[in-house]
Write a protein that holds these residues in place. Structure first.
Motif, mmCIF file in Angstrom:
data_model
loop_
_atom_site.group_PDB
_atom_site.id
_atom_site.type_symbol
_atom_site.label_atom_id
_atom_site.label_comp_id
_atom_site.label_asym_id
_atom_site.label_seq_id
_atom_site.Cartn_x
_atom_site.Cartn_y
_atom_site.Cartn_z
ATOM 1 N N LEU A 76 1.417 5.087 -14.964
ATOM 2 C CA LEU A 76 1.407 3.644 -14.747
ATOM 3 C C LEU A 76 0.994 3.452 -13.292
ATOM 4 O O LEU A 76 1.648 3.978 -12.382
ATOM 5 N N HIS A 77 -0.092 2.751 -13.073
ATOM 6 C CA HIS A 77 -0.568 2.491 -11.713
ATOM 7 C C HIS A 77 0.538 1.788 -10.911
ATOM 8 O O HIS A 77 1.345 1.041 -11.486
ATOM 9 N N PRO A 78 0.598 2.009 -9.599
ATOM 10 C CA PRO A 78 1.631 1.352 -8.784
ATOM 11 C C PRO A 78 1.640 -0.167 -8.914
ATOM 12 O O PRO A 78 2.679 -0.796 -8.693
ATOM 13 N N GLY A 126 -0.504 10.685 -12.602
ATOM 14 C CA GLY A 126 -0.981 9.744 -11.602
ATOM 15 C C GLY A 126 -2.120 8.937 -12.207
ATOM 16 O O GLY A 126 -2.550 9.250 -13.320
ATOM 17 N N GLU A 127 -2.593 7.845 -11.588
ATOM 18 C CA GLU A 127 -2.222 7.594 -10.231
ATOM 19 C C GLU A 127 -0.939 6.788 -10.150
ATOM 20 O O GLU A 127 -0.790 5.748 -10.764
ATOM 21 N N THR A 128 -0.070 7.308 -9.305
ATOM 22 C CA THR A 128 1.204 6.691 -9.028
ATOM 23 C C THR A 128 1.352 6.635 -7.507
ATOM 24 O O THR A 128 0.556 7.216 -6.791
ATOM 25 N N ILE A 163 -1.535 10.759 -6.126
ATOM 26 C CA ILE A 163 -0.952 9.652 -5.372
ATOM 27 C C ILE A 163 -1.970 8.567 -5.065
ATOM 28 O O ILE A 163 -3.060 8.849 -4.574
ATOM 29 N N HIS A 164 -1.581 7.326 -5.357
ATOM 30 C CA HIS A 164 -2.304 6.140 -4.877
ATOM 31 C C HIS A 164 -1.468 5.567 -3.731
ATOM 32 O O HIS A 164 -0.321 5.178 -3.939
ATOM 33 N N ASP A 165 -2.030 5.536 -2.550
ATOM 34 C CA ASP A 165 -1.314 5.078 -1.340
ATOM 35 C C ASP A 165 -2.168 4.027 -0.665
ATOM 36 O O ASP A 165 -3.152 4.344 -0.004
ATOM 37 N N PHE A 187 -3.499 13.349 -2.637
ATOM 38 C CA PHE A 187 -3.667 11.965 -2.176
ATOM 39 C C PHE A 187 -5.060 11.514 -2.582
ATOM 40 O O PHE A 187 -6.051 11.918 -1.987
ATOM 41 N N HIS A 188 -5.122 10.678 -3.653
ATOM 42 C CA HIS A 188 -6.421 10.188 -4.114
ATOM 43 C C HIS A 188 -6.888 9.080 -3.168
ATOM 44 O O HIS A 188 -6.077 8.355 -2.603
ATOM 45 N N CYS A 189 -8.211 8.980 -2.998
ATOM 46 C CA CYS A 189 -8.803 8.017 -2.073
ATOM 47 C C CYS A 189 -8.019 8.038 -0.762
ATOM 48 O O CYS A 189 -7.502 7.012 -0.310
ATOM 49 N N THR A 237 -15.009 9.810 -6.888
ATOM 50 C CA THR A 237 -15.708 8.519 -6.838
ATOM 51 C C THR A 237 -14.739 7.344 -6.888
ATOM 52 O O THR A 237 -15.032 6.292 -6.336
ATOM 53 N N ASP A 238 -13.608 7.484 -7.621
ATOM 54 C CA ASP A 238 -12.781 6.333 -7.985
ATOM 55 C C ASP A 238 -13.657 5.271 -8.665
ATOM 56 O O ASP A 238 -13.374 4.082 -8.608
ATOM 57 N N ALA A 239 -14.746 5.731 -9.294
ATOM 58 C CA ALA A 239 -15.690 4.808 -9.950
ATOM 59 C C ALA A 239 -14.984 4.021 -11.050
ATOM 60 O O ALA A 239 -14.126 4.575 -11.724
HETATM 61 ZN ZN LIG Z 1 -5.971 4.232 -6.662
#
Ligand SMILES: [Zn+2]
Ligand SMILES: [Zn+2]
Length: 289
Positions: A76-78, A126-128, A163-165, A187-189, A237-239
């Motif tokens: 579940l996205h943050p 993730g991403e969490t 991780i989405h931070d 740590f994504h992006c 990419t986080d495309a």
């Molecule tokens: Zn993200």
């Protein structure tokens, strides 16, 4: 289609194949086959498909089961966790406006993610994480509770934590310390500065860089990349988001990874093939494939 909306051209193929460590194929135009074929043509032979809600996570797991080139991460996205608890008046998500479900609804959704995380094609949870940019103070408790639950799920199943931070560096690092980070944490992006990159390196966290590392105003990010150890660096990419320069604003897709990787090689003063070799090995180590 005007040229500013058109998909950017295929870049020169990489000499050494790498993975796109974080993409959202379900939010891009075209079929999965088309995306994978275009990506493979330029040396992007693996993608990690990331789910942001229960349905998206199911789709990620199914897609990973169907295609050798796809691995899945489920979560579940943050920004999704507070929506489940508090409801979704703006209807940002695919399901549109949603009734407030309270803590029980979050627990139910987390149980679904837990079940998906057990599947063999699911390599990441993730991403969490935490997003202080999009989620206001009213959603922070739900967001942090969801983050802690995802950390526990990742550890119990032995999967990578993604991780989405967003504007939450100190709190993300604090929760990781308090819960104890899983063995493999990405740590994504990555969006911290050089100081934080040293903290992440010390802890052995992987740092995945996206197209925004090419942006003119992103010097602090390039400074972070410069000090990040080559054995902890990934590319993504986080495309469809974060299309690298000079294509900013046009649709992003995994086949544009070479543009970002080349910019990263320049920042690190490394030969392109040497960086690609390191990144390929790092991504496989991070996700355990
Ligand atoms: Zn993200
Ligand atoms: Zn993402």
């Amino acid at each position: 289609m005007s040229s500013k909306d058109a998909p950017p051209p295929l870049p020169e193929p990489l000499g050494v194949s790498v993975a796109d460590s974080h993409t959202h194929l379900d939010m891009q135009t075209g079929t999965v086959e088309e995306a994978l074929t275009k990506a493979a043509a330029v040396g992007v032979t693996t993608v990690v498909q990331v789910g942001c809600d229960v349905n998206g996570s199911r789709w990620a797991a199914e897609t990973a089961a169907a295609y050798d080139a796809v691995h899945a991460a489920v979560a579940l996205h943050p920004n999704e966790a507070p929506r489940i608890v508090l409801g979704d008046p703006d209807g940002w998500s695919r399901q549109g406006a949603r009734e407030a479900g309270g803590d029980a609804a979050l627990d139910e959704a987390l149980a679904e993610i837990d079940a998906l995380a057990a599947l063999p094609h699911v390599l990441g949870v993730g991403e969490t994480g935490l997003d202080h940019f999009r989620t206001g103070p009213e959603g922070m408790a739900a967001q942090e509770r969801s983050f802690r639950a995802h950390i526990e799920i990742a550890k119990r199943h032995g999967k990578a934590l993604v991780i989405h931070d967003r504007e939450a560096h100190d709190d993300v690092l604090r929760v990781l310390r308090e819960e104890g980070a899983p063995e493999r944490t990405v740590f994504h992006c990555y969006s911290g500065d050089a100081e934080m990159a040293k903290v992440c390196a010390e802890a052995g966290y992987f740092m995945s860089f996206a197209g925004n590392v090419t942006f003119k105003n992103a010097q602090p990010l390039r400074d972070a990349l410069a000090v990040a150890p080559a054995e902890l660096v990934l590319v993504e990419t986080d495309a469809p988001f974060l299309t690298p320069a000079p294509y900013r604003g046009r649709p992003n897709a995994p086949y544009l990874i070479p543009v970002t990787l080349r910019a990263m090689a320049e920042v690190k003063g490394m030969d392109e093939d040497a960086l690609a070799t390191a990144v390929a090995a790092n991504t496989a180590r991070a996700f355990g494939y």
